[in-house]
Design an enzyme around this catalytic site. Structure first.
Site, mmCIF file in Angstrom:
data_model
loop_
_atom_site.group_PDB
_atom_site.id
_atom_site.type_symbol
_atom_site.label_atom_id
_atom_site.label_comp_id
_atom_site.label_asym_id
_atom_site.label_seq_id
_atom_site.Cartn_x
_atom_site.Cartn_y
_atom_site.Cartn_z
ATOM 1 N N HIS A 305 20.376 46.074 56.877
ATOM 2 C CA HIS A 305 19.680 44.989 56.067
ATOM 3 C C HIS A 305 18.895 46.175 55.073
ATOM 4 C CE1 HIS A 305 16.681 42.486 54.174
ATOM 5 N NE2 HIS A 305 17.528 41.297 55.167
ATOM 6 N N ASP A 362 23.002 37.559 59.676
ATOM 7 C CA ASP A 362 24.535 36.299 59.476
ATOM 8 C C ASP A 362 25.602 37.087 60.893
ATOM 9 O OD1 ASP A 362 23.918 37.499 55.954
ATOM 10 O OD2 ASP A 362 24.589 35.391 56.761
HETATM 11 C C1 SDX Z 1 21.410 38.993 54.429
HETATM 12 O O1 SDX Z 1 17.931 40.952 50.936
HETATM 13 C C2 SDX Z 1 17.778 39.822 51.978
HETATM 14 O O2 SDX Z 1 16.258 39.829 52.063
HETATM 15 C C3 SDX Z 1 19.213 39.027 51.875
HETATM 16 C C4 SDX Z 1 18.679 38.238 53.298
HETATM 17 C C5 SDX Z 1 18.531 37.149 52.846
HETATM 18 O O3 SDX Z 1 17.786 36.727 53.857
HETATM 19 O O4 SDX Z 1 17.777 36.913 51.839
HETATM 20 O O5 SDX Z 1 18.765 39.297 54.562
HETATM 21 C C6 SDX Z 1 20.577 38.237 53.598
HETATM 22 O O6 SDX Z 1 21.975 39.133 52.432
HETATM 23 C C7 SDX Z 1 21.706 39.916 54.889
HETATM 24 C C8 SDX Z 1 22.595 41.409 54.654
HETATM 25 C C9 SDX Z 1 24.135 40.649 54.878
HETATM 26 N N1 SDX Z 1 24.853 42.118 54.653
HETATM 27 C C10 SDX Z 1 25.970 42.068 55.872
HETATM 28 O O7 SDX Z 1 25.478 42.339 57.244
HETATM 29 C C11 SDX Z 1 26.589 43.229 54.972
HETATM 30 C C12 SDX Z 1 26.585 44.728 56.013
HETATM 31 N N2 SDX Z 1 25.390 45.099 55.702
HETATM 32 C C13 SDX Z 1 25.396 46.760 55.050
HETATM 33 O O8 SDX Z 1 26.224 46.089 53.546
HETATM 34 C C14 SDX Z 1 23.985 46.954 54.000
HETATM 35 O O9 SDX Z 1 23.717 46.725 55.660
HETATM 36 C C15 SDX Z 1 23.837 45.895 53.247
HETATM 37 C C16 SDX Z 1 24.167 45.585 51.652
HETATM 38 C C17 SDX Z 1 22.724 44.659 54.167
HETATM 39 C C18 SDX Z 1 22.391 46.859 53.109
HETATM 40 O O10 SDX Z 1 22.931 47.926 52.481
HETATM 41 P P1 SDX Z 1 21.479 48.796 51.413
HETATM 42 O O11 SDX Z 1 20.611 48.261 51.700
HETATM 43 O O12 SDX Z 1 22.334 49.383 50.372
HETATM 44 O O13 SDX Z 1 21.649 50.064 52.519
HETATM 45 P P2 SDX Z 1 23.273 51.373 52.786
HETATM 46 O O14 SDX Z 1 24.290 50.453 51.823
HETATM 47 O O15 SDX Z 1 21.747 52.296 50.941
HETATM 48 O O16 SDX Z 1 22.850 51.914 53.572
HETATM 49 C C19 SDX Z 1 22.455 52.890 54.194
HETATM 50 C C20 SDX Z 1 23.138 53.755 55.329
HETATM 51 C C21 SDX Z 1 24.710 53.879 54.355
HETATM 52 O O17 SDX Z 1 25.246 55.330 55.583
HETATM 53 P P3 SDX Z 1 24.498 56.859 54.603
HETATM 54 O O18 SDX Z 1 25.058 56.932 53.589
HETATM 55 O O19 SDX Z 1 23.530 56.762 55.088
HETATM 56 O O20 SDX Z 1 25.414 58.205 55.359
HETATM 57 O O21 SDX Z 1 23.131 52.382 56.402
HETATM 58 C C22 SDX Z 1 24.787 53.331 55.708
HETATM 59 C C23 SDX Z 1 25.564 53.504 54.901
HETATM 60 O O22 SDX Z 1 26.937 53.110 54.474
HETATM 61 N N3 SDX Z 1 25.530 51.056 57.132
HETATM 62 C C24 SDX Z 1 26.407 50.707 57.495
HETATM 63 C C25 SDX Z 1 26.050 49.369 57.301
HETATM 64 N N4 SDX Z 1 24.741 48.958 56.205
HETATM 65 C C26 SDX Z 1 24.219 50.904 56.292
HETATM 66 N N5 SDX Z 1 27.172 51.516 58.132
HETATM 67 C C27 SDX Z 1 28.417 50.330 58.277
HETATM 68 N N6 SDX Z 1 28.276 49.925 58.829
HETATM 69 C C28 SDX Z 1 26.966 48.556 57.666
HETATM 70 N N7 SDX Z 1 26.864 47.306 58.034
#
Ligand code: SDX
Length: 427
Positions: A305, A362
């Protein structure tokens, strides 16, 4: 006592005001930055940028805290109802009995759709993704309610638009669902209560009785999804509304933004991921490795998140609800065991621990939706139903803010410097 941040630029020192929120959050006020220094700031993804003041929702990502108008989400999930939370989000306080009855009456007065909108729904192939249907119908409402096509609505018009959308979106979803099942629509019976009426419109038949515990579980899910401050879709609603586009355009824009798999679309992606793991032998540890592999585009859906760097408080409540709903329905869902196994493994894996990746709203919600008989491709539509009062509250707050301006971010240009046109025979 006023606080300031000092900025040294080109031999000059600037003092930028520091703003403190009611929960002690600090911000550097850069609203005059470009005018005084000629500089802009860069913050792709807006992870460090507050876009507005707001009194609606407070969340603390480090502590895993979520409150609507100051009320902890845990108390609202246990003691309130979705319609009451919708009132709280939009009008800033818990309603008196009379105010609540008036609010429910105003929603109930819109429980039918314009005939033309029914034709729009019926024109869609049953294979359509429900999000595409919902957003088209919500956007089309401006054709049937032109009185809302003005830059600034009155308080009464805003209140009416909010109640109307709360009722009509609740009708659109079941109308399309029953069409996909080859069933006639079931009329809204608002006296059943908001969530029970929704379930009755979805599954109603002669012998169908809404299970009150199922209606309560869905009501809790909707409460948990109701608002989440300046998330991607709420910010989209505000940005579109800031141009004075009508309320249906603003909400449709929010629905489009929520559709993405990184946002609300994740609930469908989680179920598909769990189903895929089960179909391929159930070895969830293999998928954890895939999620960690930078060369593999696979991500653990429902995990991570932008704001929560601790447990998403909503996920904690939903996880408990899973057991309750499956028990009430006498359903055993092997996907829940896979989800639990994934969570257990991830929470002790350095990759997830270091990046503070926890289950989000989710991760478990789809288990409940599936147990309620809601098709996987309608999960994000359920998120729309839940988030609608939050979007409307954010839109209303922006519209009532006399200082609100059209949203227009700047950029850092990295393209070609000036050059002269060359005719095609010279290229
Ligand atoms: C919602 O914003 C809100 O409030 C949203 C929400 C709401 O109520 O409105 O809470 C609802 O959208 C919840 C999120 C649902 N999405 C998912 O579950 C999709 C999977 N999650 C990711 O795609 C990600 O965690 C996000 C999109 C939720 C957040 O993305 P960020 O903040 O841009 O984080 P990032 O991509 O920069 O990740 C930081 C690190 C990275 O690794 P490094 O580059 O540092 O090595 O964490 C890793 C990412 O690769 N990472 C993950 C991951 N989420 C982040 N690695 C594997 N699986 C994941 N799910």
């Amino acid at each position: 006592m006023s606080e300031f941040a000092k900025l040294e630029l080109d031999g000059k020192t600037y003092e930028l005001p520091v703003i403190t929120g009611t929960e002690g959050e600090k911000a550097i006020d850069i609203r005059a930055l470009r005018g005084t220094t000629g500089y802009v700031t860069l913050d792709s993804g807006y992870g460090n940028t507050a876009s507005t003041f707001s009194e609606i929702t407070f969340l603390d990502g480090e502590q895993g805290v979520l409150r609507y108008r100051g009320y902890p989400i845990e108390q609202l999930a246990e003691k309130s109802s979705f319609q009451e939370v919708a009132y709280l989000l939009n009008f800033g306080k818990l309603p008196s009995e009379r105010q609540f009855n008036d609010w429910k009456e105003s929603i109930n007065s819109f429980s039918t759709l314009p005939e033309g909108d029914k034709k729009i729904i019926e024109a869609f192939p049953t294979s359509s993704h429900p999000m595409g249907v919902i957003v088209s119908v919500v956007g089309s409402l401006s054709a049937y309610y032109p009185e809302y096509n003005i830059p600034m609505l009155s308080d009464e018009q805003r209140r009416k638009a909010i109640a109307q959308l709360m009722a009509q979106v609740k009708t659109i979803i079941p109308y399309f669902y029953r069409m996909t099942q080859g069933l006639d629509p079931v009329k809204s019976k608002p006296h059943k209560g908001y969530t029970a009426d929704f379930l009755n419109m979805m599954y109603g038949a002669e012998d169908y009785e809404v299970n009150p515990e199922v209606a309560k579980a869905l009501d809790v899910l909707l409460i948990l999804h109701a608002d989440h401050e300046q998330n991607c879709s709420a910010s989209t609603v505000r940005l579109v509304g800031s141009s004075h586009a009508n309320v249906f355009a603003s909400i449709s824009a929010g629905i489009y933004a929520l559709w993405g798999q990184l946002h609300g679309g994740a609930n469908q992606a989680v179920l598909e991921m769990l189903q895929n793991i089960q179909d391929n032998g159930g070895d969830y540890k293999k998928y954890l490795e895939k999620a960690k592999d930078k060369n593999d585009p696979f991500r653990l859906m429902g995990f991570g998140h932008r704001v929560y760097k601790n447990f998403d408080p909503r996920a904690k409540i939903i996880k408990k609800q899973c057991d309750k709903v499956l028990d009430v329905l006498g359903v055993k869902d092997p996907l829940l065991d896979i989800a639990r196994g994934l969570e257990e493994e991830a929470l002790k894996d350095d990759y997830f621990v270091e990046r503070k990746l926890y289950p989000n709203v989710d991760f478990y919600s789809g288990i409940i939706y599936q147990a309620l008989g809601i098709p996987t491709n309608m999960f994000t539509a359920m998120f729309v139903l839940g988030r609608l009062p939050g979007w409307l509250a954010q839109w209303k707050e922006m519209k009532e803010d006399p200082t609100s301006r059209i949203g227009r971010p700047r950029q850092i240009y990295t393209g070609k410097t000036v050059r002269d046109y060359v005719s095609i025979d010279q290229r």
